[in-house]
Design an enzyme around this catalytic site. Structure first.
Site, mmCIF file in Angstrom:
data_model
loop_
_atom_site.group_PDB
_atom_site.id
_atom_site.type_symbol
_atom_site.label_atom_id
_atom_site.label_comp_id
_atom_site.label_asym_id
_atom_site.label_seq_id
_atom_site.Cartn_x
_atom_site.Cartn_y
_atom_site.Cartn_z
ATOM 1 C CG ASP A 82 1.573 70.005 14.020
ATOM 2 O OD1 ASP A 82 1.621 69.807 12.792
ATOM 3 O OD2 ASP A 82 2.532 70.425 14.696
HETATM 4 N N1 URA Z 1 4.543 74.580 13.370
HETATM 5 C C1 URA Z 1 4.311 73.417 14.003
HETATM 6 O O1 URA Z 1 5.232 72.780 14.504
HETATM 7 N N2 URA Z 1 3.051 72.981 14.075
HETATM 8 C C2 URA Z 1 2.006 73.641 13.566
HETATM 9 O O2 URA Z 1 0.871 73.190 13.685
HETATM 10 C C3 URA Z 1 2.264 74.862 12.905
HETATM 11 C C4 URA Z 1 3.540 75.307 12.818
#
Ligand code: URA
Length: 239
Positions: free
Chosen positions: A105
């Site tokens: 993310d």
């Molecule tokens: N889980 C998440 O919530 N975000 C990420 O970026 C990776 C794993």
């Protein structure tokens, strides 16, 4: 003049794995030559024949590159963004066309692999593959024994229940705690949603490990090429 080579040799040269492993993949019926299922002992013309493994075309002539980036927050994991947001590609200064393996993310930090090896990327991202990813999560909220047990057993998300996670509580201070969570699935925003499901808000999310790779010695915002040992370990990750 083009030459005939043993299929497993061509596959190994394209980075699929050791010759023995390539033979097993041929025997499992996962390889096609010009659209026809290959058998052990086949030879191929490296210039003319089209070899696919799990439907993905081998591109032996392309030099494979594998980079490990320590991604800072604030960058999205796509090649280009139509809305002008910063992408991880702005941190990578290489002439080859590389792409990220999986996603982090925008506000997640940490380990991100980039490569031009489509076959490896496909395998590592395949849900059945189960490469382990470890995250260090700073959370706000009270983690109850029941919440901890749920994370370990599997929590219910919209699309189904998550597989059991390995969870270690690294620190607890009042309403805040730091957890180390290891999962092998790759559902969208999985760690954030797993934490939300047990009443925790994620303040900071850092990926520290993916299979045999870790972030040790790599500053945030920097990247490095994988060494030969790391590449071999990745290629040998069991399916
Ligand atoms: N889980 C998440 O919530 N975000 C990420 O970026 C990776 C794993």
């Amino acid at each position: 003049m083009s030459s005939q080579e043993r299929l497993q040799k061509v596959m190994a040269a394209a980075g699929i794995g050791s010759r023995r492993k390539c033979e097993a993949i041929i025997e499992a019926g996962r390889v096609k030559v010009n659209g026809v299922r290959a058998t052990l002992g086949d030879r191929v013309d490296t210039e003319r024949d089209q070899v696919t493994v799990d439907g993905i075309l081998l591109e032996p002539e392309v030099e494979k590159r594998y980079l490990l980036l320590n991604k800072p927050a604030g960058y999205i994991t796509t090649l280009k963004d139509t809305r002008g947001r910063r992408t991880v590609m702005e941190l990578i200064h290489e002439k080859e066309r590389l792409f990220p393996v999986g996603r982090l993310d925008r506000d997640t930090r940490g380990l991100l692999l980039l490569t031009n090896d489509g076959y490896l990327a496909h395998r590592l991202m395949h849900p059945s593959h189960g490469i382990e990813k470890t995250y260090v999560v700073k959370t706000v909220g009270a983690l109850s024994p029941r919440g901890l047990a749920m994370l370990r057993k599997g929590v219910s998300l919209e699309e189904g229940t998550t597989a059991p996670a390995k969870v270690r509580v690294l620190e607890r201070k009042g309403e805040r705690c730091v957890l180390e969570l290891t999962i092998h699935e790759g559902k969208k925003r999985q760690v954030r949603r797993m934490c939300a499901a047990v009443g925790l808000e994620v303040e900071d999310l850092l990926r520290t490990r993916m299979g045999p790779l870790n972030l040790r010695g790599l500053e945030e915002g920097r990247y490095r090429a994988l060494d030969a040992v790391e590449i071999n370990r990745l290629l040998e990750v069991e399916e």
